[in-house]
Design an enzyme around this catalytic site. Structure first.
Site, PDB file in Angstrom:
ATOM      1  N   CYS A   2       0.826  -1.192   0.000  1.00 31.25           N
ATOM      2  CA  CYS A   2       0.000   0.000   0.000  1.00 31.25           C
ATOM      3  C   CYS A   2       0.866   1.249   0.000  1.00 31.25           C
ATOM      4  CB  CYS A   2      -0.908   0.007   1.234  1.00 31.25           C
ATOM      5  SG  CYS A   2      -1.851  -1.520   1.458  1.00 31.25           S
ATOM      6  N   ILE A  47      -4.220  -7.683  -0.593  1.00 29.99           N
ATOM      7  CA  ILE A  47      -3.467  -8.927  -0.717  1.00 29.99           C
ATOM      8  C   ILE A  47      -4.013  -9.980   0.246  1.00 29.99           C
ATOM      9  CG2 ILE A  47      -1.185  -9.994  -0.542  1.00 29.99           C
ATOM     10  CD1 ILE A  47      -1.356  -7.966  -2.796  1.00 29.99           C
TER      11      ILE A  47
END
Length: 622
Positions: A2, A47
């Site tokens: 991120c 994820i």
């Protein structure tokens, strides 16, 4: 994977702008949170736990702890069980939430509990305290700007620059350091007012003051005393456990396979845990001396992978400029743009890729380790003979077009040997010298900066506890060079394509064990990575296990003589930073000597080109 942003006041509009500019780091979700004394932003690449429950910024049960997190925590399930037993209530299945409750339970000591790659911000409402932390190895970046009562931070510099008061002035000391090392050593950046946390550091901001401290460093003591066979076995088991932990994902996962030892080792370990097809990706070039395709294809066939090759024919200006925008500051690793390309290709098929970074540093895999050892024998020759006869003769040898070759390797060895020994083995990774410095820089620039090129190396080595030369050189690679060069490149080029890259060879438990192995078991004679090769015997074809280092760097020296020639000349003669700090007659001499193949000046020319492109892209002033 991120991106995070934030600052220490309440401004929903600014935090939104900062967060939007790094959308490429996390295209799946966006979140911002503002309150008195704090604003946090987050872009999410989903994820683990793909649901809305994993959205950030994320808080604890009563909202007193707020988190913005970039990275992956591989032991999150074990920590979750430990924290649940202590009464903590989880609302998601994400690894991010483990950090929130670990901080709530353990305070600053939560850092020691985390296995993974990370850069995060925690706002502690009760203590009015902001904690910024970077993982042990520095896999994930974190930048900050501080002036007066303002503290601004982000995963990328471009987000910090969204604040209109942050100056865009070049850091002249960083410029000098960069042109030698080809990266900007932390804590500096190429922007005079912006800094970056070093690997294993945290910044604590409270009561209007910021304090930066080291929370982890690499230690080589005590040295392992077990027999070599036992060490090889334990090394193999630890690597296997690291690779297995890095396979945790709720999205498709692949691996970069160059055909070198490190990436091949990852695929071999993955094969033990994945029964189906493994997706592998590699880069090839027309010039075979820059390409490892045949070895990658051999490993792919041996381990039965679904293999894809991206062949790079040439390079255009748009690709160069795109890479500089994503890098935020010049960083002249010649494999950066090829990596950006292969990440783009991989992202069409997977969201996560494993990569072999770290093996060359921790196991003494680079040619510079061998050069250092050979130089100890070469130094027996009297200095006057080396300086006045051998060096001039070798310097007159014409540059060869291929990547390495006997002449190119000899010229590079002699160039490094002529540099001061205080530079350690990084003499062969330093691309300037006193004569070039004297000719290149204007007098005003020389008086404004510290022209001692190796002061940062001396500072770094003060904290090294290794006893033998090889392990001291490994420490220097890992704590000075790797983070701001290799790992910065991997983070920025992968995130440019919204691809998460994981590096199992840099798992801290694996690294801590490898550090304690004797240096002569890593560099055995002139055989690099000797003990790693022993651990991989029988798992890979013998010629792969015994292969030397090649890498997939871009054939820049030929591109500057062909496709990028006019682009180079224009950039270097138009940049105000270069014109105000450099001797332009000498710069143009460097250009002409390179075009005439009198010398290979690609390192300094490519470095200067990147400065010019960076200045244009970020509107930087001198």
């Amino acid at each position: 994977m991120c991106g995070i942003t934030g600052f220490n006041w309440n401004d929903p509009e600014l935090i939104q702008k900062m967060t939007t500019v790094i959308t490429h780091r996390g295209p799946d979700q966006e979140g911002t949170w503002s309150a008195e004394g704090i604003s946090l932003g987050h872009r999410r690449l989903s994820i683990i736990d793909l649901s809305e429950d994993g959205r950030q910024p994320m808080c604890n049960e009563d909202g007193s702890v707020q988190l913005a997190f970039n990275g992956e925590i591989y032991n999150f399930k074990e920590l979750r069980s430990e924290l649940t037993a202590k009464g903590h209530i989880f609302k998601s299945e994400s690894d991010s939430e483990v950090i929130v409750h670990a901080y709530e339970e353990y305070g600053m000591e939560c850092l020691d509990k985390l296995q993974g790659m990370f850069a995060f911000a925690i706002w502690d409402t009760k203590r009015r305290r902001l904690l910024l932390a970077r993982d042990r190895i520095g896999i994930k970046p974190l930048y900050y700007y501080q002036k007066d009562d303002k503290l601004i931070f982000a995963s990328e510099i471009k987000a910090i620059l969204e604040h209109p008061d942050v100056p865009r002035k070049v850091n002249q000391q960083a410029l000098y350091d960069y042109l030698g090392f080809e990266f900007v050593p932390a804590p500096e950046t190429m922007f005079a007012s912006i800094r970056k946390l070093k690997a294993g550091e945290y910044l604590l901001y409270e009561k209007g003051e910021a304090r930066v401290s080291t929370w982890w460093d690499m230690t080589f003591r005590p040295t392992l005393t077990e027999p070599r066979e036992r060490v090889v076995e334990e090394e193999r088991d630890l690597l296997d456990r690291s690779v297995k932990s890095h396979l945790v994902s709720d999205v498709p996962l692949g691996v970069f396979l160059s055909g070198g030892l490190d990436s091949s080792a990852l695929v071999a370990m993955m094969r033990k845990h994945i029964s189906g097809r493994i997706q592998t990706f590699t880069i090839g070039y027309k010039d075979k001396s820059f390409s490892e395709v045949e070895y990658a294809e051999q490993v792919a066939k041996y381990l039965d992978t679904d293999h894809k090759v991206l062949t790079i024919e040439t390079m255009d200006q748009a690709s160069v400029e795109k890479s500089l925008w994503h890098l935020d500051e010049p960083m002249t690793d010649l494999s950066a743009i090829p990596l950006m390309f292969v990440c783009e290709e991989a992202r069409k098929h997977v969201t996560v890729c494993l990569s072999g970074e770290g093996g060359d540093e921790s196991f003494a895999g680079y040619d510079r380790f061998k050069a250092s050892k050979l130089d100890r024998m070469y130094s027996i020759i009297p200095g006057p003979l080396r300086k006045s006869i051998i060096s001039p003769l070798v310097g007159k040898l014409p540059d060869q077009a291929q990547k390495k070759g006997a002449i190119n390797m000899l010229k590079r060895f002699i160039e490094g040997s002529d540099l001061p020994k205080e530079a350690e083995h990084l003499r062969w990774q330093y691309f300037s010298n006193a004569d070039q410095d004297a000719a290149l820089y204007q007098s005003g620039f020389k008086s404004a900066v510290n022209m001692d090129p190796f002061y940062r190396i001396r500072e770094t080595m003060k904290t090294c506890d290794a006893q033998d030369i090889v392990n001291r050189e490994i420490y220097l690679d890992m704590r000075f060079m790797m983070t701001d060069s290799v790992l910065m490149k991997v983070d920025k080029m992968s995130m440019a394509n919204s691809l998460e890259v994981r590096v199992p060879l840099l798992d801290h438990e694996f690294i801590e064990y490898i550090a304690r192995i004797r240096g002569d078991w890593k560099l055995q004679g002139t055989e690099t990575k000797a003990i790693l090769r022993s651990a991989l015997d029988g798992m890979l074809p013998p010629n792969i296990v015994r292969r030397g280092k090649q890498g997939y760097s871009l054939p820049v020296k030929q591109l500057l003589r062909d496709d990028l020639k006019d682009y180079m000349i224009g950039l270097l003669n138009e940049s105000s930073i270069i014109k105000h700090t450099m001797n332009m007659d000498y710069v143009n001499t460097l250009i002409q000597d390179h075009l005439d193949m009198k010398r290979n000046n690609n390192h300094i020319l490519w470095a200067l080109m990147n400065v010019a492109i960076w200045q244009n892209r970020f509107n930087v002033t001198i």
